[in-house]
Design a protein around this motif. Structure first.
Motif, PDB file in Angstrom:
ATOM      1  N   GLN A 299       0.831  -1.121   0.086  1.00 55.99           N
ATOM      2  CA  GLN A 299       0.155   0.275   0.078  1.00 55.99           C
ATOM      3  C   GLN A 299       0.903   1.346   0.187  1.00 55.99           C
ATOM      4  OE1 GLN A 299      -1.159  -2.607   2.354  1.00 55.99           O
ATOM      5  NE2 GLN A 299      -2.054  -3.194   0.345  1.00 55.99           N
TER       6      GLN A 299
ATOM      7  N   ARG B 149      -1.044   5.131 -11.414  1.00 59.94           N
ATOM      8  CA  ARG B 149      -0.902   6.361 -10.905  1.00 59.94           C
ATOM      9  C   ARG B 149      -0.657   6.265  -9.414  1.00 59.94           C
ATOM     10  NH1 ARG B 149      -4.920  11.090 -12.312  1.00 59.94           N
ATOM     11  NH2 ARG B 149      -4.059  10.764 -14.135  1.00 59.94           N
ATOM     12  N   HIS B 150      -1.448   5.552  -8.737  1.00 57.94           N
ATOM     13  CA  HIS B 150      -1.420   5.540  -7.291  1.00 57.94           C
ATOM     14  C   HIS B 150       0.188   4.684  -7.005  1.00 57.94           C
ATOM     15  CE1 HIS B 150      -1.943   0.938  -8.058  1.00 57.94           C
ATOM     16  NE2 HIS B 150      -1.597   0.760  -7.109  1.00 57.94           N
TER      17      HIS B 150
ATOM     18  N   ALA C  16       2.405   7.960  -6.680  1.00 56.77           N
ATOM     19  CA  ALA C  16       1.581   8.872  -5.513  1.00 56.77           C
ATOM     20  C   ALA C  16       2.000   8.195  -4.179  1.00 56.77           C
ATOM     21  CB  ALA C  16       0.359   8.833  -5.803  1.00 56.77           C
ATOM     22  N   SER C  17       2.129   6.998  -4.063  1.00 50.92           N
ATOM     23  CA  SER C  17       2.437   6.420  -2.655  1.00 50.92           C
ATOM     24  C   SER C  17       3.832   5.948  -2.547  1.00 50.92           C
ATOM     25  CB  SER C  17       1.239   5.191  -2.655  1.00 50.92           C
ATOM     26  OG  SER C  17       1.539   4.057  -3.531  1.00 50.92           O
TER      27      SER C  17
ATOM     28  N   LEU D 153       0.307   7.468   3.534  1.00 53.55           N
ATOM     29  CA  LEU D 153       0.261   7.236   2.273  1.00 53.55           C
ATOM     30  C   LEU D 153      -0.607   5.834   2.102  1.00 53.55           C
ATOM     31  CD1 LEU D 153       3.472   8.484   0.715  1.00 53.55           C
ATOM     32  CD2 LEU D 153       1.311   9.388   0.331  1.00 53.55           C
TER      33      LEU D 153
ATOM     34  N   LYS E 132      -4.348   5.624   2.345  1.00 53.77           N
ATOM     35  CA  LYS E 132      -4.977   6.021   1.078  1.00 53.77           C
ATOM     36  C   LYS E 132      -5.255   4.949   0.089  1.00 53.77           C
ATOM     37  CE  LYS E 132      -3.111  10.610   1.806  1.00 53.77           C
ATOM     38  NZ  LYS E 132      -2.340  11.828   0.800  1.00 53.77           N
ATOM     39  N   GLN E 133      -4.457   3.748   0.335  1.00 54.35           N
ATOM     40  CA  GLN E 133      -4.644   2.735  -0.668  1.00 54.35           C
ATOM     41  C   GLN E 133      -5.420   1.609   0.069  1.00 54.35           C
ATOM     42  OE1 GLN E 133      -3.824   3.233  -3.881  1.00 54.35           O
ATOM     43  NE2 GLN E 133      -2.900   5.307  -3.188  1.00 54.35           N
TER      44      GLN E 133
END
Length: 387
Positions: A281, A309-310, A313-314, A382, A385-386
């Protein structure tokens, strides 16, 4: 990696490999704590003594847990012989180690104490520490997995893994797991202070079953200070291997037992490292604070733009100062990597970390302790958020 409301059903389907099962209602993590624990210290991770490890003969309760776990295997499952316990470090080698140094020189510590006394920064430091502690103590419903990797050796990957594990174990009350997914003579057991190893990631892939309790599972792990455990990648043997399927099976199975799992991966582009990054994650990419390290990382970040994209971003890029004077303008390097789309943190040079060996967090420099706590909080947020 299973996620969402039906994650336990996904676990059962993957482990059994058979027809789809009915979804299992989600249960809270064993030992999960409320988001806040009043009265817990907020000064940073600290344990004063090396963890107590079992002797070469496993304790009676560990043998009982192993026996219970083997009894719970499905009929016809392969029975694994209990491996011998091996010391992490030979006693003759251990005697060559010098007394560990504090991460910060005495004069620097004294000067900082004086400045802090005559300035008004103490209140701000306390407020910042409280905010960090609150972020680190947030509750989770499914285990958060954080993968730590690098693009080259000597970047501080294993050190960052050990520091993150110690930080989460200090602040959180739910179980924390540190996994070594870099079996090629990895140094994680030594860094976290393990004294003896028995079961490895490859062993556990053939043993763990969904009906096991947390007590059953921890019987195969190495206990660390606080509510933390270690799953080694090998017993220090040359040529040890870890295949992707074994890693996936273990990580899917263990996710429900631990609030946070920190994985020390192989360097990229190894197959298990790529699998760990995609399944986690949150991700940490350690980079030596050198011109070559920053240039290589910039290329890796450009490549990551082509992934979902994630992923980028993470991801947190950690610039590690492996020498007192790196010859790099950290501010400009941070700006360059941030422009490439990454979150960037800096782990300052620390004499205690640079010496190698077991990390004793009470000997870390204050700047190191603060930087690690902030990094752990940022990575954890972070991961939240996943799904």
């Amino acid at each position: 990696m299973p996620n969402g409301d039906n994650w336990q059903g996904d676990v059962l389907r993957e482990l059994r490999g058979g027809a789809p099962q009915q979804p299992v209602p989600e249960q809270p993590l064993p030992g999960a704590a409320a988001p806040e624990q009043p009265g817990r210290p907020v000064q940073g991770p600290a344990y004063s003594h090396p963890p107590q490890q079992p002797s070469t003969d496993a304790p009676a309760h560990h043998r009982q847990q192993e026996h219970t776990a083997r009894q719970q295997q499905p009929a016809g499952a392969a029975r694994r012989a209990t491996p011998d316990s091996r010391p992490v470090l030979d006693k003759r080698l251990a005697s060559a180690a010098l007394k560990p140094r504090h991460g910060e020189a005495f004069a620097a510590r004294a000067l900082r104490a004086v400045r802090r006394t005559v300035s008004s920064s103490a209140a701000r430091e306390v407020a910042g520490a409280a905010a960090t502690a609150e972020a680190l103590q947030q509750a989770v419903t499914t285990g958060r997995q954080i993968a730590v990797t690098s693009i080259r050796g000597g970047s501080g990957k294993t050190t960052v893994t050990a520091l993150l594990g110690a930080t989460y174990a200090h602040y959180r009350q739910d179980p924390v797991l540190v996994v070594e997914a870099d079996p090629a003579l990895g140094s994680l057991p030594l860094r976290v202070g393990a004294q003896a190893l028995r079961w490895t990631t490859g062993d556990l892939a053939g043993l763990v079953e969904p009906q096991m309790s947390l007590l059953d599972v921890t019987g195969y792990l190495v206990q660390l200070p606080g509510n933390a455990w270690l799953l080694p990648g090998s017993q220090g043997q040359v040529g040890a291997m870890l295949d992707t399927k074994a890693y996936e099976r273990v990580m899917v199975s263990l996710r429900r037992y631990f609030g946070v799992t920190v994985v020390d991966c192989e360097t990229l582009p190894a197959e298990v490292a790529r699998t760990a990054l995609s399944a986690a994650q949150a991700r940490v990419l350690t980079v030596p604070a050198t011109l070559e390290g920053v240039a290589s990382t910039r290329a890796v970040l450009e490549w990551m733009r082509n992934l979902p994209r994630h992923v980028l971003a993470s991801t947190v890029v950690v610039l590690t100062e492996i020498a007192p004077h790196s010859g790099l303008d950290l501010r400009k390097a941070t700006e360059e990597l941030t422009a490439a789309g990454a979150t960037v943190a800096v782990l300052p040079y620390d004499r205690h970390l640079a010496a190698g060996g077991t990390i004793r967090t009470e000997l870390l420099a204050r700047a190191t302790r603060d930087a690690v706590a902030r990094l752990a909080a940022e990575v954890f947020q972070l991961s939240q958020k996943q799904r």
